[in-house]
Design a protein around this motif. Structure first.
Motif: not given
Ligand SMILES: Cc1cc2nc3c(=O)[nH]c(=O)nc-3n(C[C@H](O)[C@H](O)[C@H](O)COP(=O)(O)OP(=O)(O)OC[C@H]3O[C@@H](n4cnc5c(N)ncnc54)[C@H](O)[C@@H]3O)c2cc1C
Length: 381
Positions: A41-70
């Motif tokens: 966890g020394r790289h991005q994992t330990g050096r980020n904004s620490g926000v648990l995103h709810a899935g608002i921003y992502y194009e519906p149907g994208s992997l980001k949208a589905r996997l962020c919400v789940e």
């Protein structure tokens, strides 16, 4: 030595979650994580904004949208079960003027399409009730968004695994008759029936060494933060975000209160070449031609504390230049960039013999890690 069933290269949150998922699905299988650093966890994992995103921003149907919400739901459960610090703080995305309302409408549409829990449009008065020091003409309120200690998540994941080897940097990858040979920097080697590469900034290099195409390339973007002085932390109750530029995968400079109590301002998003060729890659040149104005703003944000504060002050007018101190953290985003100059928006994977490569897992990759792990395990069959 007999080959292990699975080798996972990279002990960030995605690699560790993947190893755990494989171990849970096949308790009889041997799963080894190889991490080049002395700890996980020394790289991005330990050096980020620490926000648990709810899935608002992502194009519906994208992997980001589905996997962020789940992934967000699963991550809250994981933190609860494993005693990792988290808080469901809620968040507001603020439109400063009428010109930003169409983009806010689009975010609302996406959030609803993605099934984000509790998402609501609010006016200036309600915004002031939630964030007394924030100003704007309208906002989206996401009560499900939260903050979490992702480095703590990585440690908790590693603690569940049987074989995590730190200080194990994979240098070469060679298919052998019945396994893949992973040669390590110290001269040792591990043989694996299947390998999963979750190497963040090194994802493209390792994929190419295993025989994959060069495209997309990872381009690093550095993010740095300022911190509010402890006596001014009351300016921000939870998370105050701007309406982002929809054509960029970055969410813009925000103000965020963390599990530690710290309130951060940032992050910047400065192109941060790391390897020879990062700047001369045709994709980088095309990106620079298209986004040079944004690049200039980012250079100013990175170089001049006052411009970053001025940006944040548009949302919190009481914020003064003297209310901040330097941040203690910076992180480098591993963002995939195509040869055509387009930033790869969605999570992306590729395959080589006996191997699967996570080629793009930027934000919300940490939020989504447990769900990404399921997709990877499904892909492996
Ligand atoms: C500034 C910034 C802000 C962000 N904010 C958020 C946020 O608020 N919410 C969110 O969900 N996401 C956020 N992200 C994104 C999130 O941090 C990443 O999506 C996530 O951490 C990716 O995890 P990973 O395991 O793929 O990568 P990493 O954590 O980078 O892990 C990759 C690992 O691979 C190892 N490795 C590399 N090469 C080798 C090798 N040859 N041999 C062995 N090991 C190797 C590295 O040492 C490293 O530990 C942010 C990222 C940054 C940088």
């Amino acid at each position: 030595m007999a080959p292990v069933d699975y080798a996972v290269v990279g002990g960030g949150i995605v690699g560790l979650a993947t190893a755990r998922e494989l171990q849970r699905r096949r308790p009889d299988a041997t799963v080894t994580v190889l991490e080049r650093e002395p700890e996980v966890g020394r790289h991005q994992t330990g050096r980020n904004s620490g926000v648990l995103h709810a899935g608002i921003y992502y194009e519906p149907g994208s992997l980001k949208a589905r996997l962020c919400v789940e992934g967000m739901r699963e991550m809250y459960e994981f933190c609860e079960e494993h005693g990792v610090a988290y808080e469901r703080t809620g968040k507001v995305i603020v439109a400063l003027d009428g010109g930003e309302l169409p983009a806010l409408d689009e975010l609302e549409r996406r959030g609803r399409a993605n099934g984000v829990e509790g998402l609501r449009r609010i006016g200036p008065d309600e915004l002031r009730e939630l964030e007394p020091h924030a100003r704007g003409v309208a906002a989206l309120h996401s009560p499900a968004t939260g903050v979490v200690d992702f480095a703590g998540v990585a440690r908790a994941l590693a603690a569940e695994l049987e074989d995590v080897r730190t200080g194990a940097a994979v240098e070469a990858v060679a298919p052998r008759q019945r396994a893949l040979e992973l040669r390590l920097a110290d001269g040792d080697a591990l043989h694996a029936r299947r390998a999963i590469f979750c190497a963040g900034l090194w994802a493209d290099e390792l994929a190419v060494r295993a025989g994959a195409a060069r495209d997309p390339r990872i381009v690093p973007f550095r993010g740095a933060w300022l911190r509010l002085k402890p006596e001014r932390r009351d300016l921000v109750r939870s998370l105050i975000y701007p309406v982002p530029d929809p054509s960029l995968p970055f969410l813009g400079v925000h103000l965020s209160r963390h599990t530690s109590g710290d309130v951060l301002i940032g992050p910047t998003a400065l192109l941060w070449p790391r390897r020879p060729g990062d700047l001369t890659w045709p994709g980088t040149l095309r990106l620079a031609r298209r986004w040079w104005r944004t690049g200039v703003t980012e250079v100013r944000h990175a170089a001049l504390r006052s411009t970053l504060v001025a940006d944040a002050r548009r949302y919190v007018p009481d914020l003064g230049d003297d209310d901040v101190q330097p941040g203690v953290l910076s992180g480098i985003r591993a963002q995939a960039l195509g040869r055509d100059g387009r930033l790869v928006d969605d999570f992306a994977f590729s395959r080589t013999e006996r191997a699967l490569h996570v080629r793009n897992a930027p934000s919300p990759g940490a939020t989504s890690a447990l769900a990404i792990a399921r997709v990877v395990a499904d892909e492996l069959g």
